[in-house]
Design a protein around this motif. Structure first.
Motif, PDB file in Angstrom:
ATOM      1  N   VAL A  21      26.004  11.603  66.142  1.00  0.00           N
ATOM      2  CA  VAL A  21      25.188  10.497  67.495  1.00  0.00           C
ATOM      3  C   VAL A  21      26.083  10.495  68.490  1.00  0.00           C
ATOM      4  O   VAL A  21      25.709  10.419  69.793  1.00  0.00           O
ATOM      5  CB  VAL A  21      25.133   8.994  66.830  1.00  0.00           C
ATOM      6  CG1 VAL A  21      25.115   7.880  67.640  1.00  0.00           C
ATOM      7  CG2 VAL A  21      24.396   9.223  65.480  1.00  0.00           C
ATOM      8  N   PHE A  22      27.375  10.679  68.556  1.00  0.00           N
ATOM      9  CA  PHE A  22      28.200  10.692  69.845  1.00  0.00           C
ATOM     10  C   PHE A  22      27.763  12.001  70.480  1.00  0.00           C
ATOM     11  O   PHE A  22      27.542  11.783  71.910  1.00  0.00           O
ATOM     12  CB  PHE A  22      29.572  10.668  69.566  1.00  0.00           C
ATOM     13  CG  PHE A  22      30.678  10.903  70.610  1.00  0.00           C
ATOM     14  CD1 PHE A  22      30.713   9.795  71.497  1.00  0.00           C
ATOM     15  CD2 PHE A  22      31.262  11.989  71.065  1.00  0.00           C
ATOM     16  CE1 PHE A  22      31.733   9.876  72.420  1.00  0.00           C
ATOM     17  CE2 PHE A  22      32.008  12.171  71.913  1.00  0.00           C
ATOM     18  CZ  PHE A  22      32.175  10.974  72.719  1.00  0.00           C
ATOM     19  N   ILE A  24      25.110  13.628  70.580  1.00  0.00           N
ATOM     20  CA  ILE A  24      23.548  13.288  71.294  1.00  0.00           C
ATOM     21  C   ILE A  24      23.700  12.316  72.655  1.00  0.00           C
ATOM     22  O   ILE A  24      23.084  12.808  73.620  1.00  0.00           O
ATOM     23  CB  ILE A  24      22.564  12.960  70.149  1.00  0.00           C
ATOM     24  CG1 ILE A  24      22.505  14.026  69.236  1.00  0.00           C
ATOM     25  CG2 ILE A  24      21.241  12.368  70.900  1.00  0.00           C
ATOM     26  CD1 ILE A  24      21.560  13.544  67.961  1.00  0.00           C
ATOM     27  N   CYS A  25      24.351  11.243  72.203  1.00  0.00           N
ATOM     28  CA  CYS A  25      24.596  10.255  73.541  1.00  0.00           C
ATOM     29  C   CYS A  25      25.221  10.994  74.544  1.00  0.00           C
ATOM     30  O   CYS A  25      24.797  10.704  75.841  1.00  0.00           O
ATOM     31  CB  CYS A  25      25.284   9.390  73.057  1.00  0.00           C
ATOM     32  SG  CYS A  25      24.395   8.256  71.783  1.00  0.00           S
ATOM     33  N   MET A  26      26.249  11.851  74.384  1.00  0.00           N
ATOM     34  CA  MET A  26      27.118  12.549  75.469  1.00  0.00           C
ATOM     35  C   MET A  26      26.169  13.537  76.114  1.00  0.00           C
ATOM     36  O   MET A  26      26.218  13.549  77.328  1.00  0.00           O
ATOM     37  CB  MET A  26      28.345  13.146  74.870  1.00  0.00           C
ATOM     38  CG  MET A  26      29.165  13.769  76.131  1.00  0.00           C
ATOM     39  SD  MET A  26      30.829  14.156  75.284  1.00  0.00           S
ATOM     40  CE  MET A  26      30.401  15.446  74.270  1.00  0.00           C
ATOM     41  N   VAL A  28      22.824  13.359  76.547  1.00  0.00           N
ATOM     42  CA  VAL A  28      21.850  12.412  77.119  1.00  0.00           C
ATOM     43  C   VAL A  28      22.456  12.057  78.571  1.00  0.00           C
ATOM     44  O   VAL A  28      21.956  12.175  79.583  1.00  0.00           O
ATOM     45  CB  VAL A  28      21.128  11.302  76.472  1.00  0.00           C
ATOM     46  CG1 VAL A  28      20.531  10.426  77.273  1.00  0.00           C
ATOM     47  CG2 VAL A  28      20.493  11.842  75.192  1.00  0.00           C
ATOM     48  N   PHE A  29      23.675  11.537  78.286  1.00  0.00           N
ATOM     49  CA  PHE A  29      24.441  11.038  79.610  1.00  0.00           C
ATOM     50  C   PHE A  29      24.616  12.190  80.510  1.00  0.00           C
ATOM     51  O   PHE A  29      24.410  11.996  81.801  1.00  0.00           O
ATOM     52  CB  PHE A  29      25.814  10.696  79.122  1.00  0.00           C
ATOM     53  CG  PHE A  29      26.691  10.323  80.390  1.00  0.00           C
ATOM     54  CD1 PHE A  29      26.632   9.287  81.385  1.00  0.00           C
ATOM     55  CD2 PHE A  29      27.707  11.180  80.564  1.00  0.00           C
ATOM     56  CE1 PHE A  29      27.411   8.812  82.259  1.00  0.00           C
ATOM     57  CE2 PHE A  29      28.351  10.888  81.628  1.00  0.00           C
ATOM     58  CZ  PHE A  29      28.399   9.813  82.404  1.00  0.00           C
ATOM     59  N   ARG A  32      21.214  13.328  82.366  1.00  0.00           N
ATOM     60  CA  ARG A  32      20.842  12.190  83.157  1.00  0.00           C
ATOM     61  C   ARG A  32      21.641  12.358  84.370  1.00  0.00           C
ATOM     62  O   ARG A  32      21.372  12.083  85.727  1.00  0.00           O
ATOM     63  CB  ARG A  32      21.055  10.846  82.502  1.00  0.00           C
ATOM     64  CG  ARG A  32      19.703  10.888  81.650  1.00  0.00           C
ATOM     65  CD  ARG A  32      19.676   9.022  80.892  1.00  0.00           C
ATOM     66  NE  ARG A  32      19.619   8.370  82.401  1.00  0.00           N
ATOM     67  CZ  ARG A  32      19.414   6.923  82.382  1.00  0.00           C
ATOM     68  NH1 ARG A  32      19.621   6.343  81.005  1.00  0.00           N
ATOM     69  NH2 ARG A  32      19.310   6.102  83.463  1.00  0.00           N
TER      70      ARG A  32
END
Length: 58
Positions: A21-22, A24-26, A28-29, A32
């Motif tokens: 999850v970390f 994937i979030c990284m 996406v960040f 963007r």
């Protein structure tokens, strides 16, 4: 079903989920951030003016 049970109930399974999850979030960040930086107009290089002044002095 045993795989899902191990993933959600063991310490190494939970750490795996947290790591995935970390990441994937990284991702996406960063996508963007890079897309927003690509939309910005280019900034002049402040070092280019300084180098030109130094070159004039010598």
């Amino acid at each position: 079903m045993k795989l899902l049970n191990d993933l959600l109930s063991t310490d190494y399974g939970l750490m795996s989920i947290i790591g995935i999850v970390f990441m994937i979030c990284m991702a996406v960040f960063f996508v963007r951030m890079f897309l927003s930086k690509m939309k910005e107009p280019p900034q002049p290089n402040p070092a280019a003016g300084l180098l030109a002044e130094v070159a004039k002095r010598h």
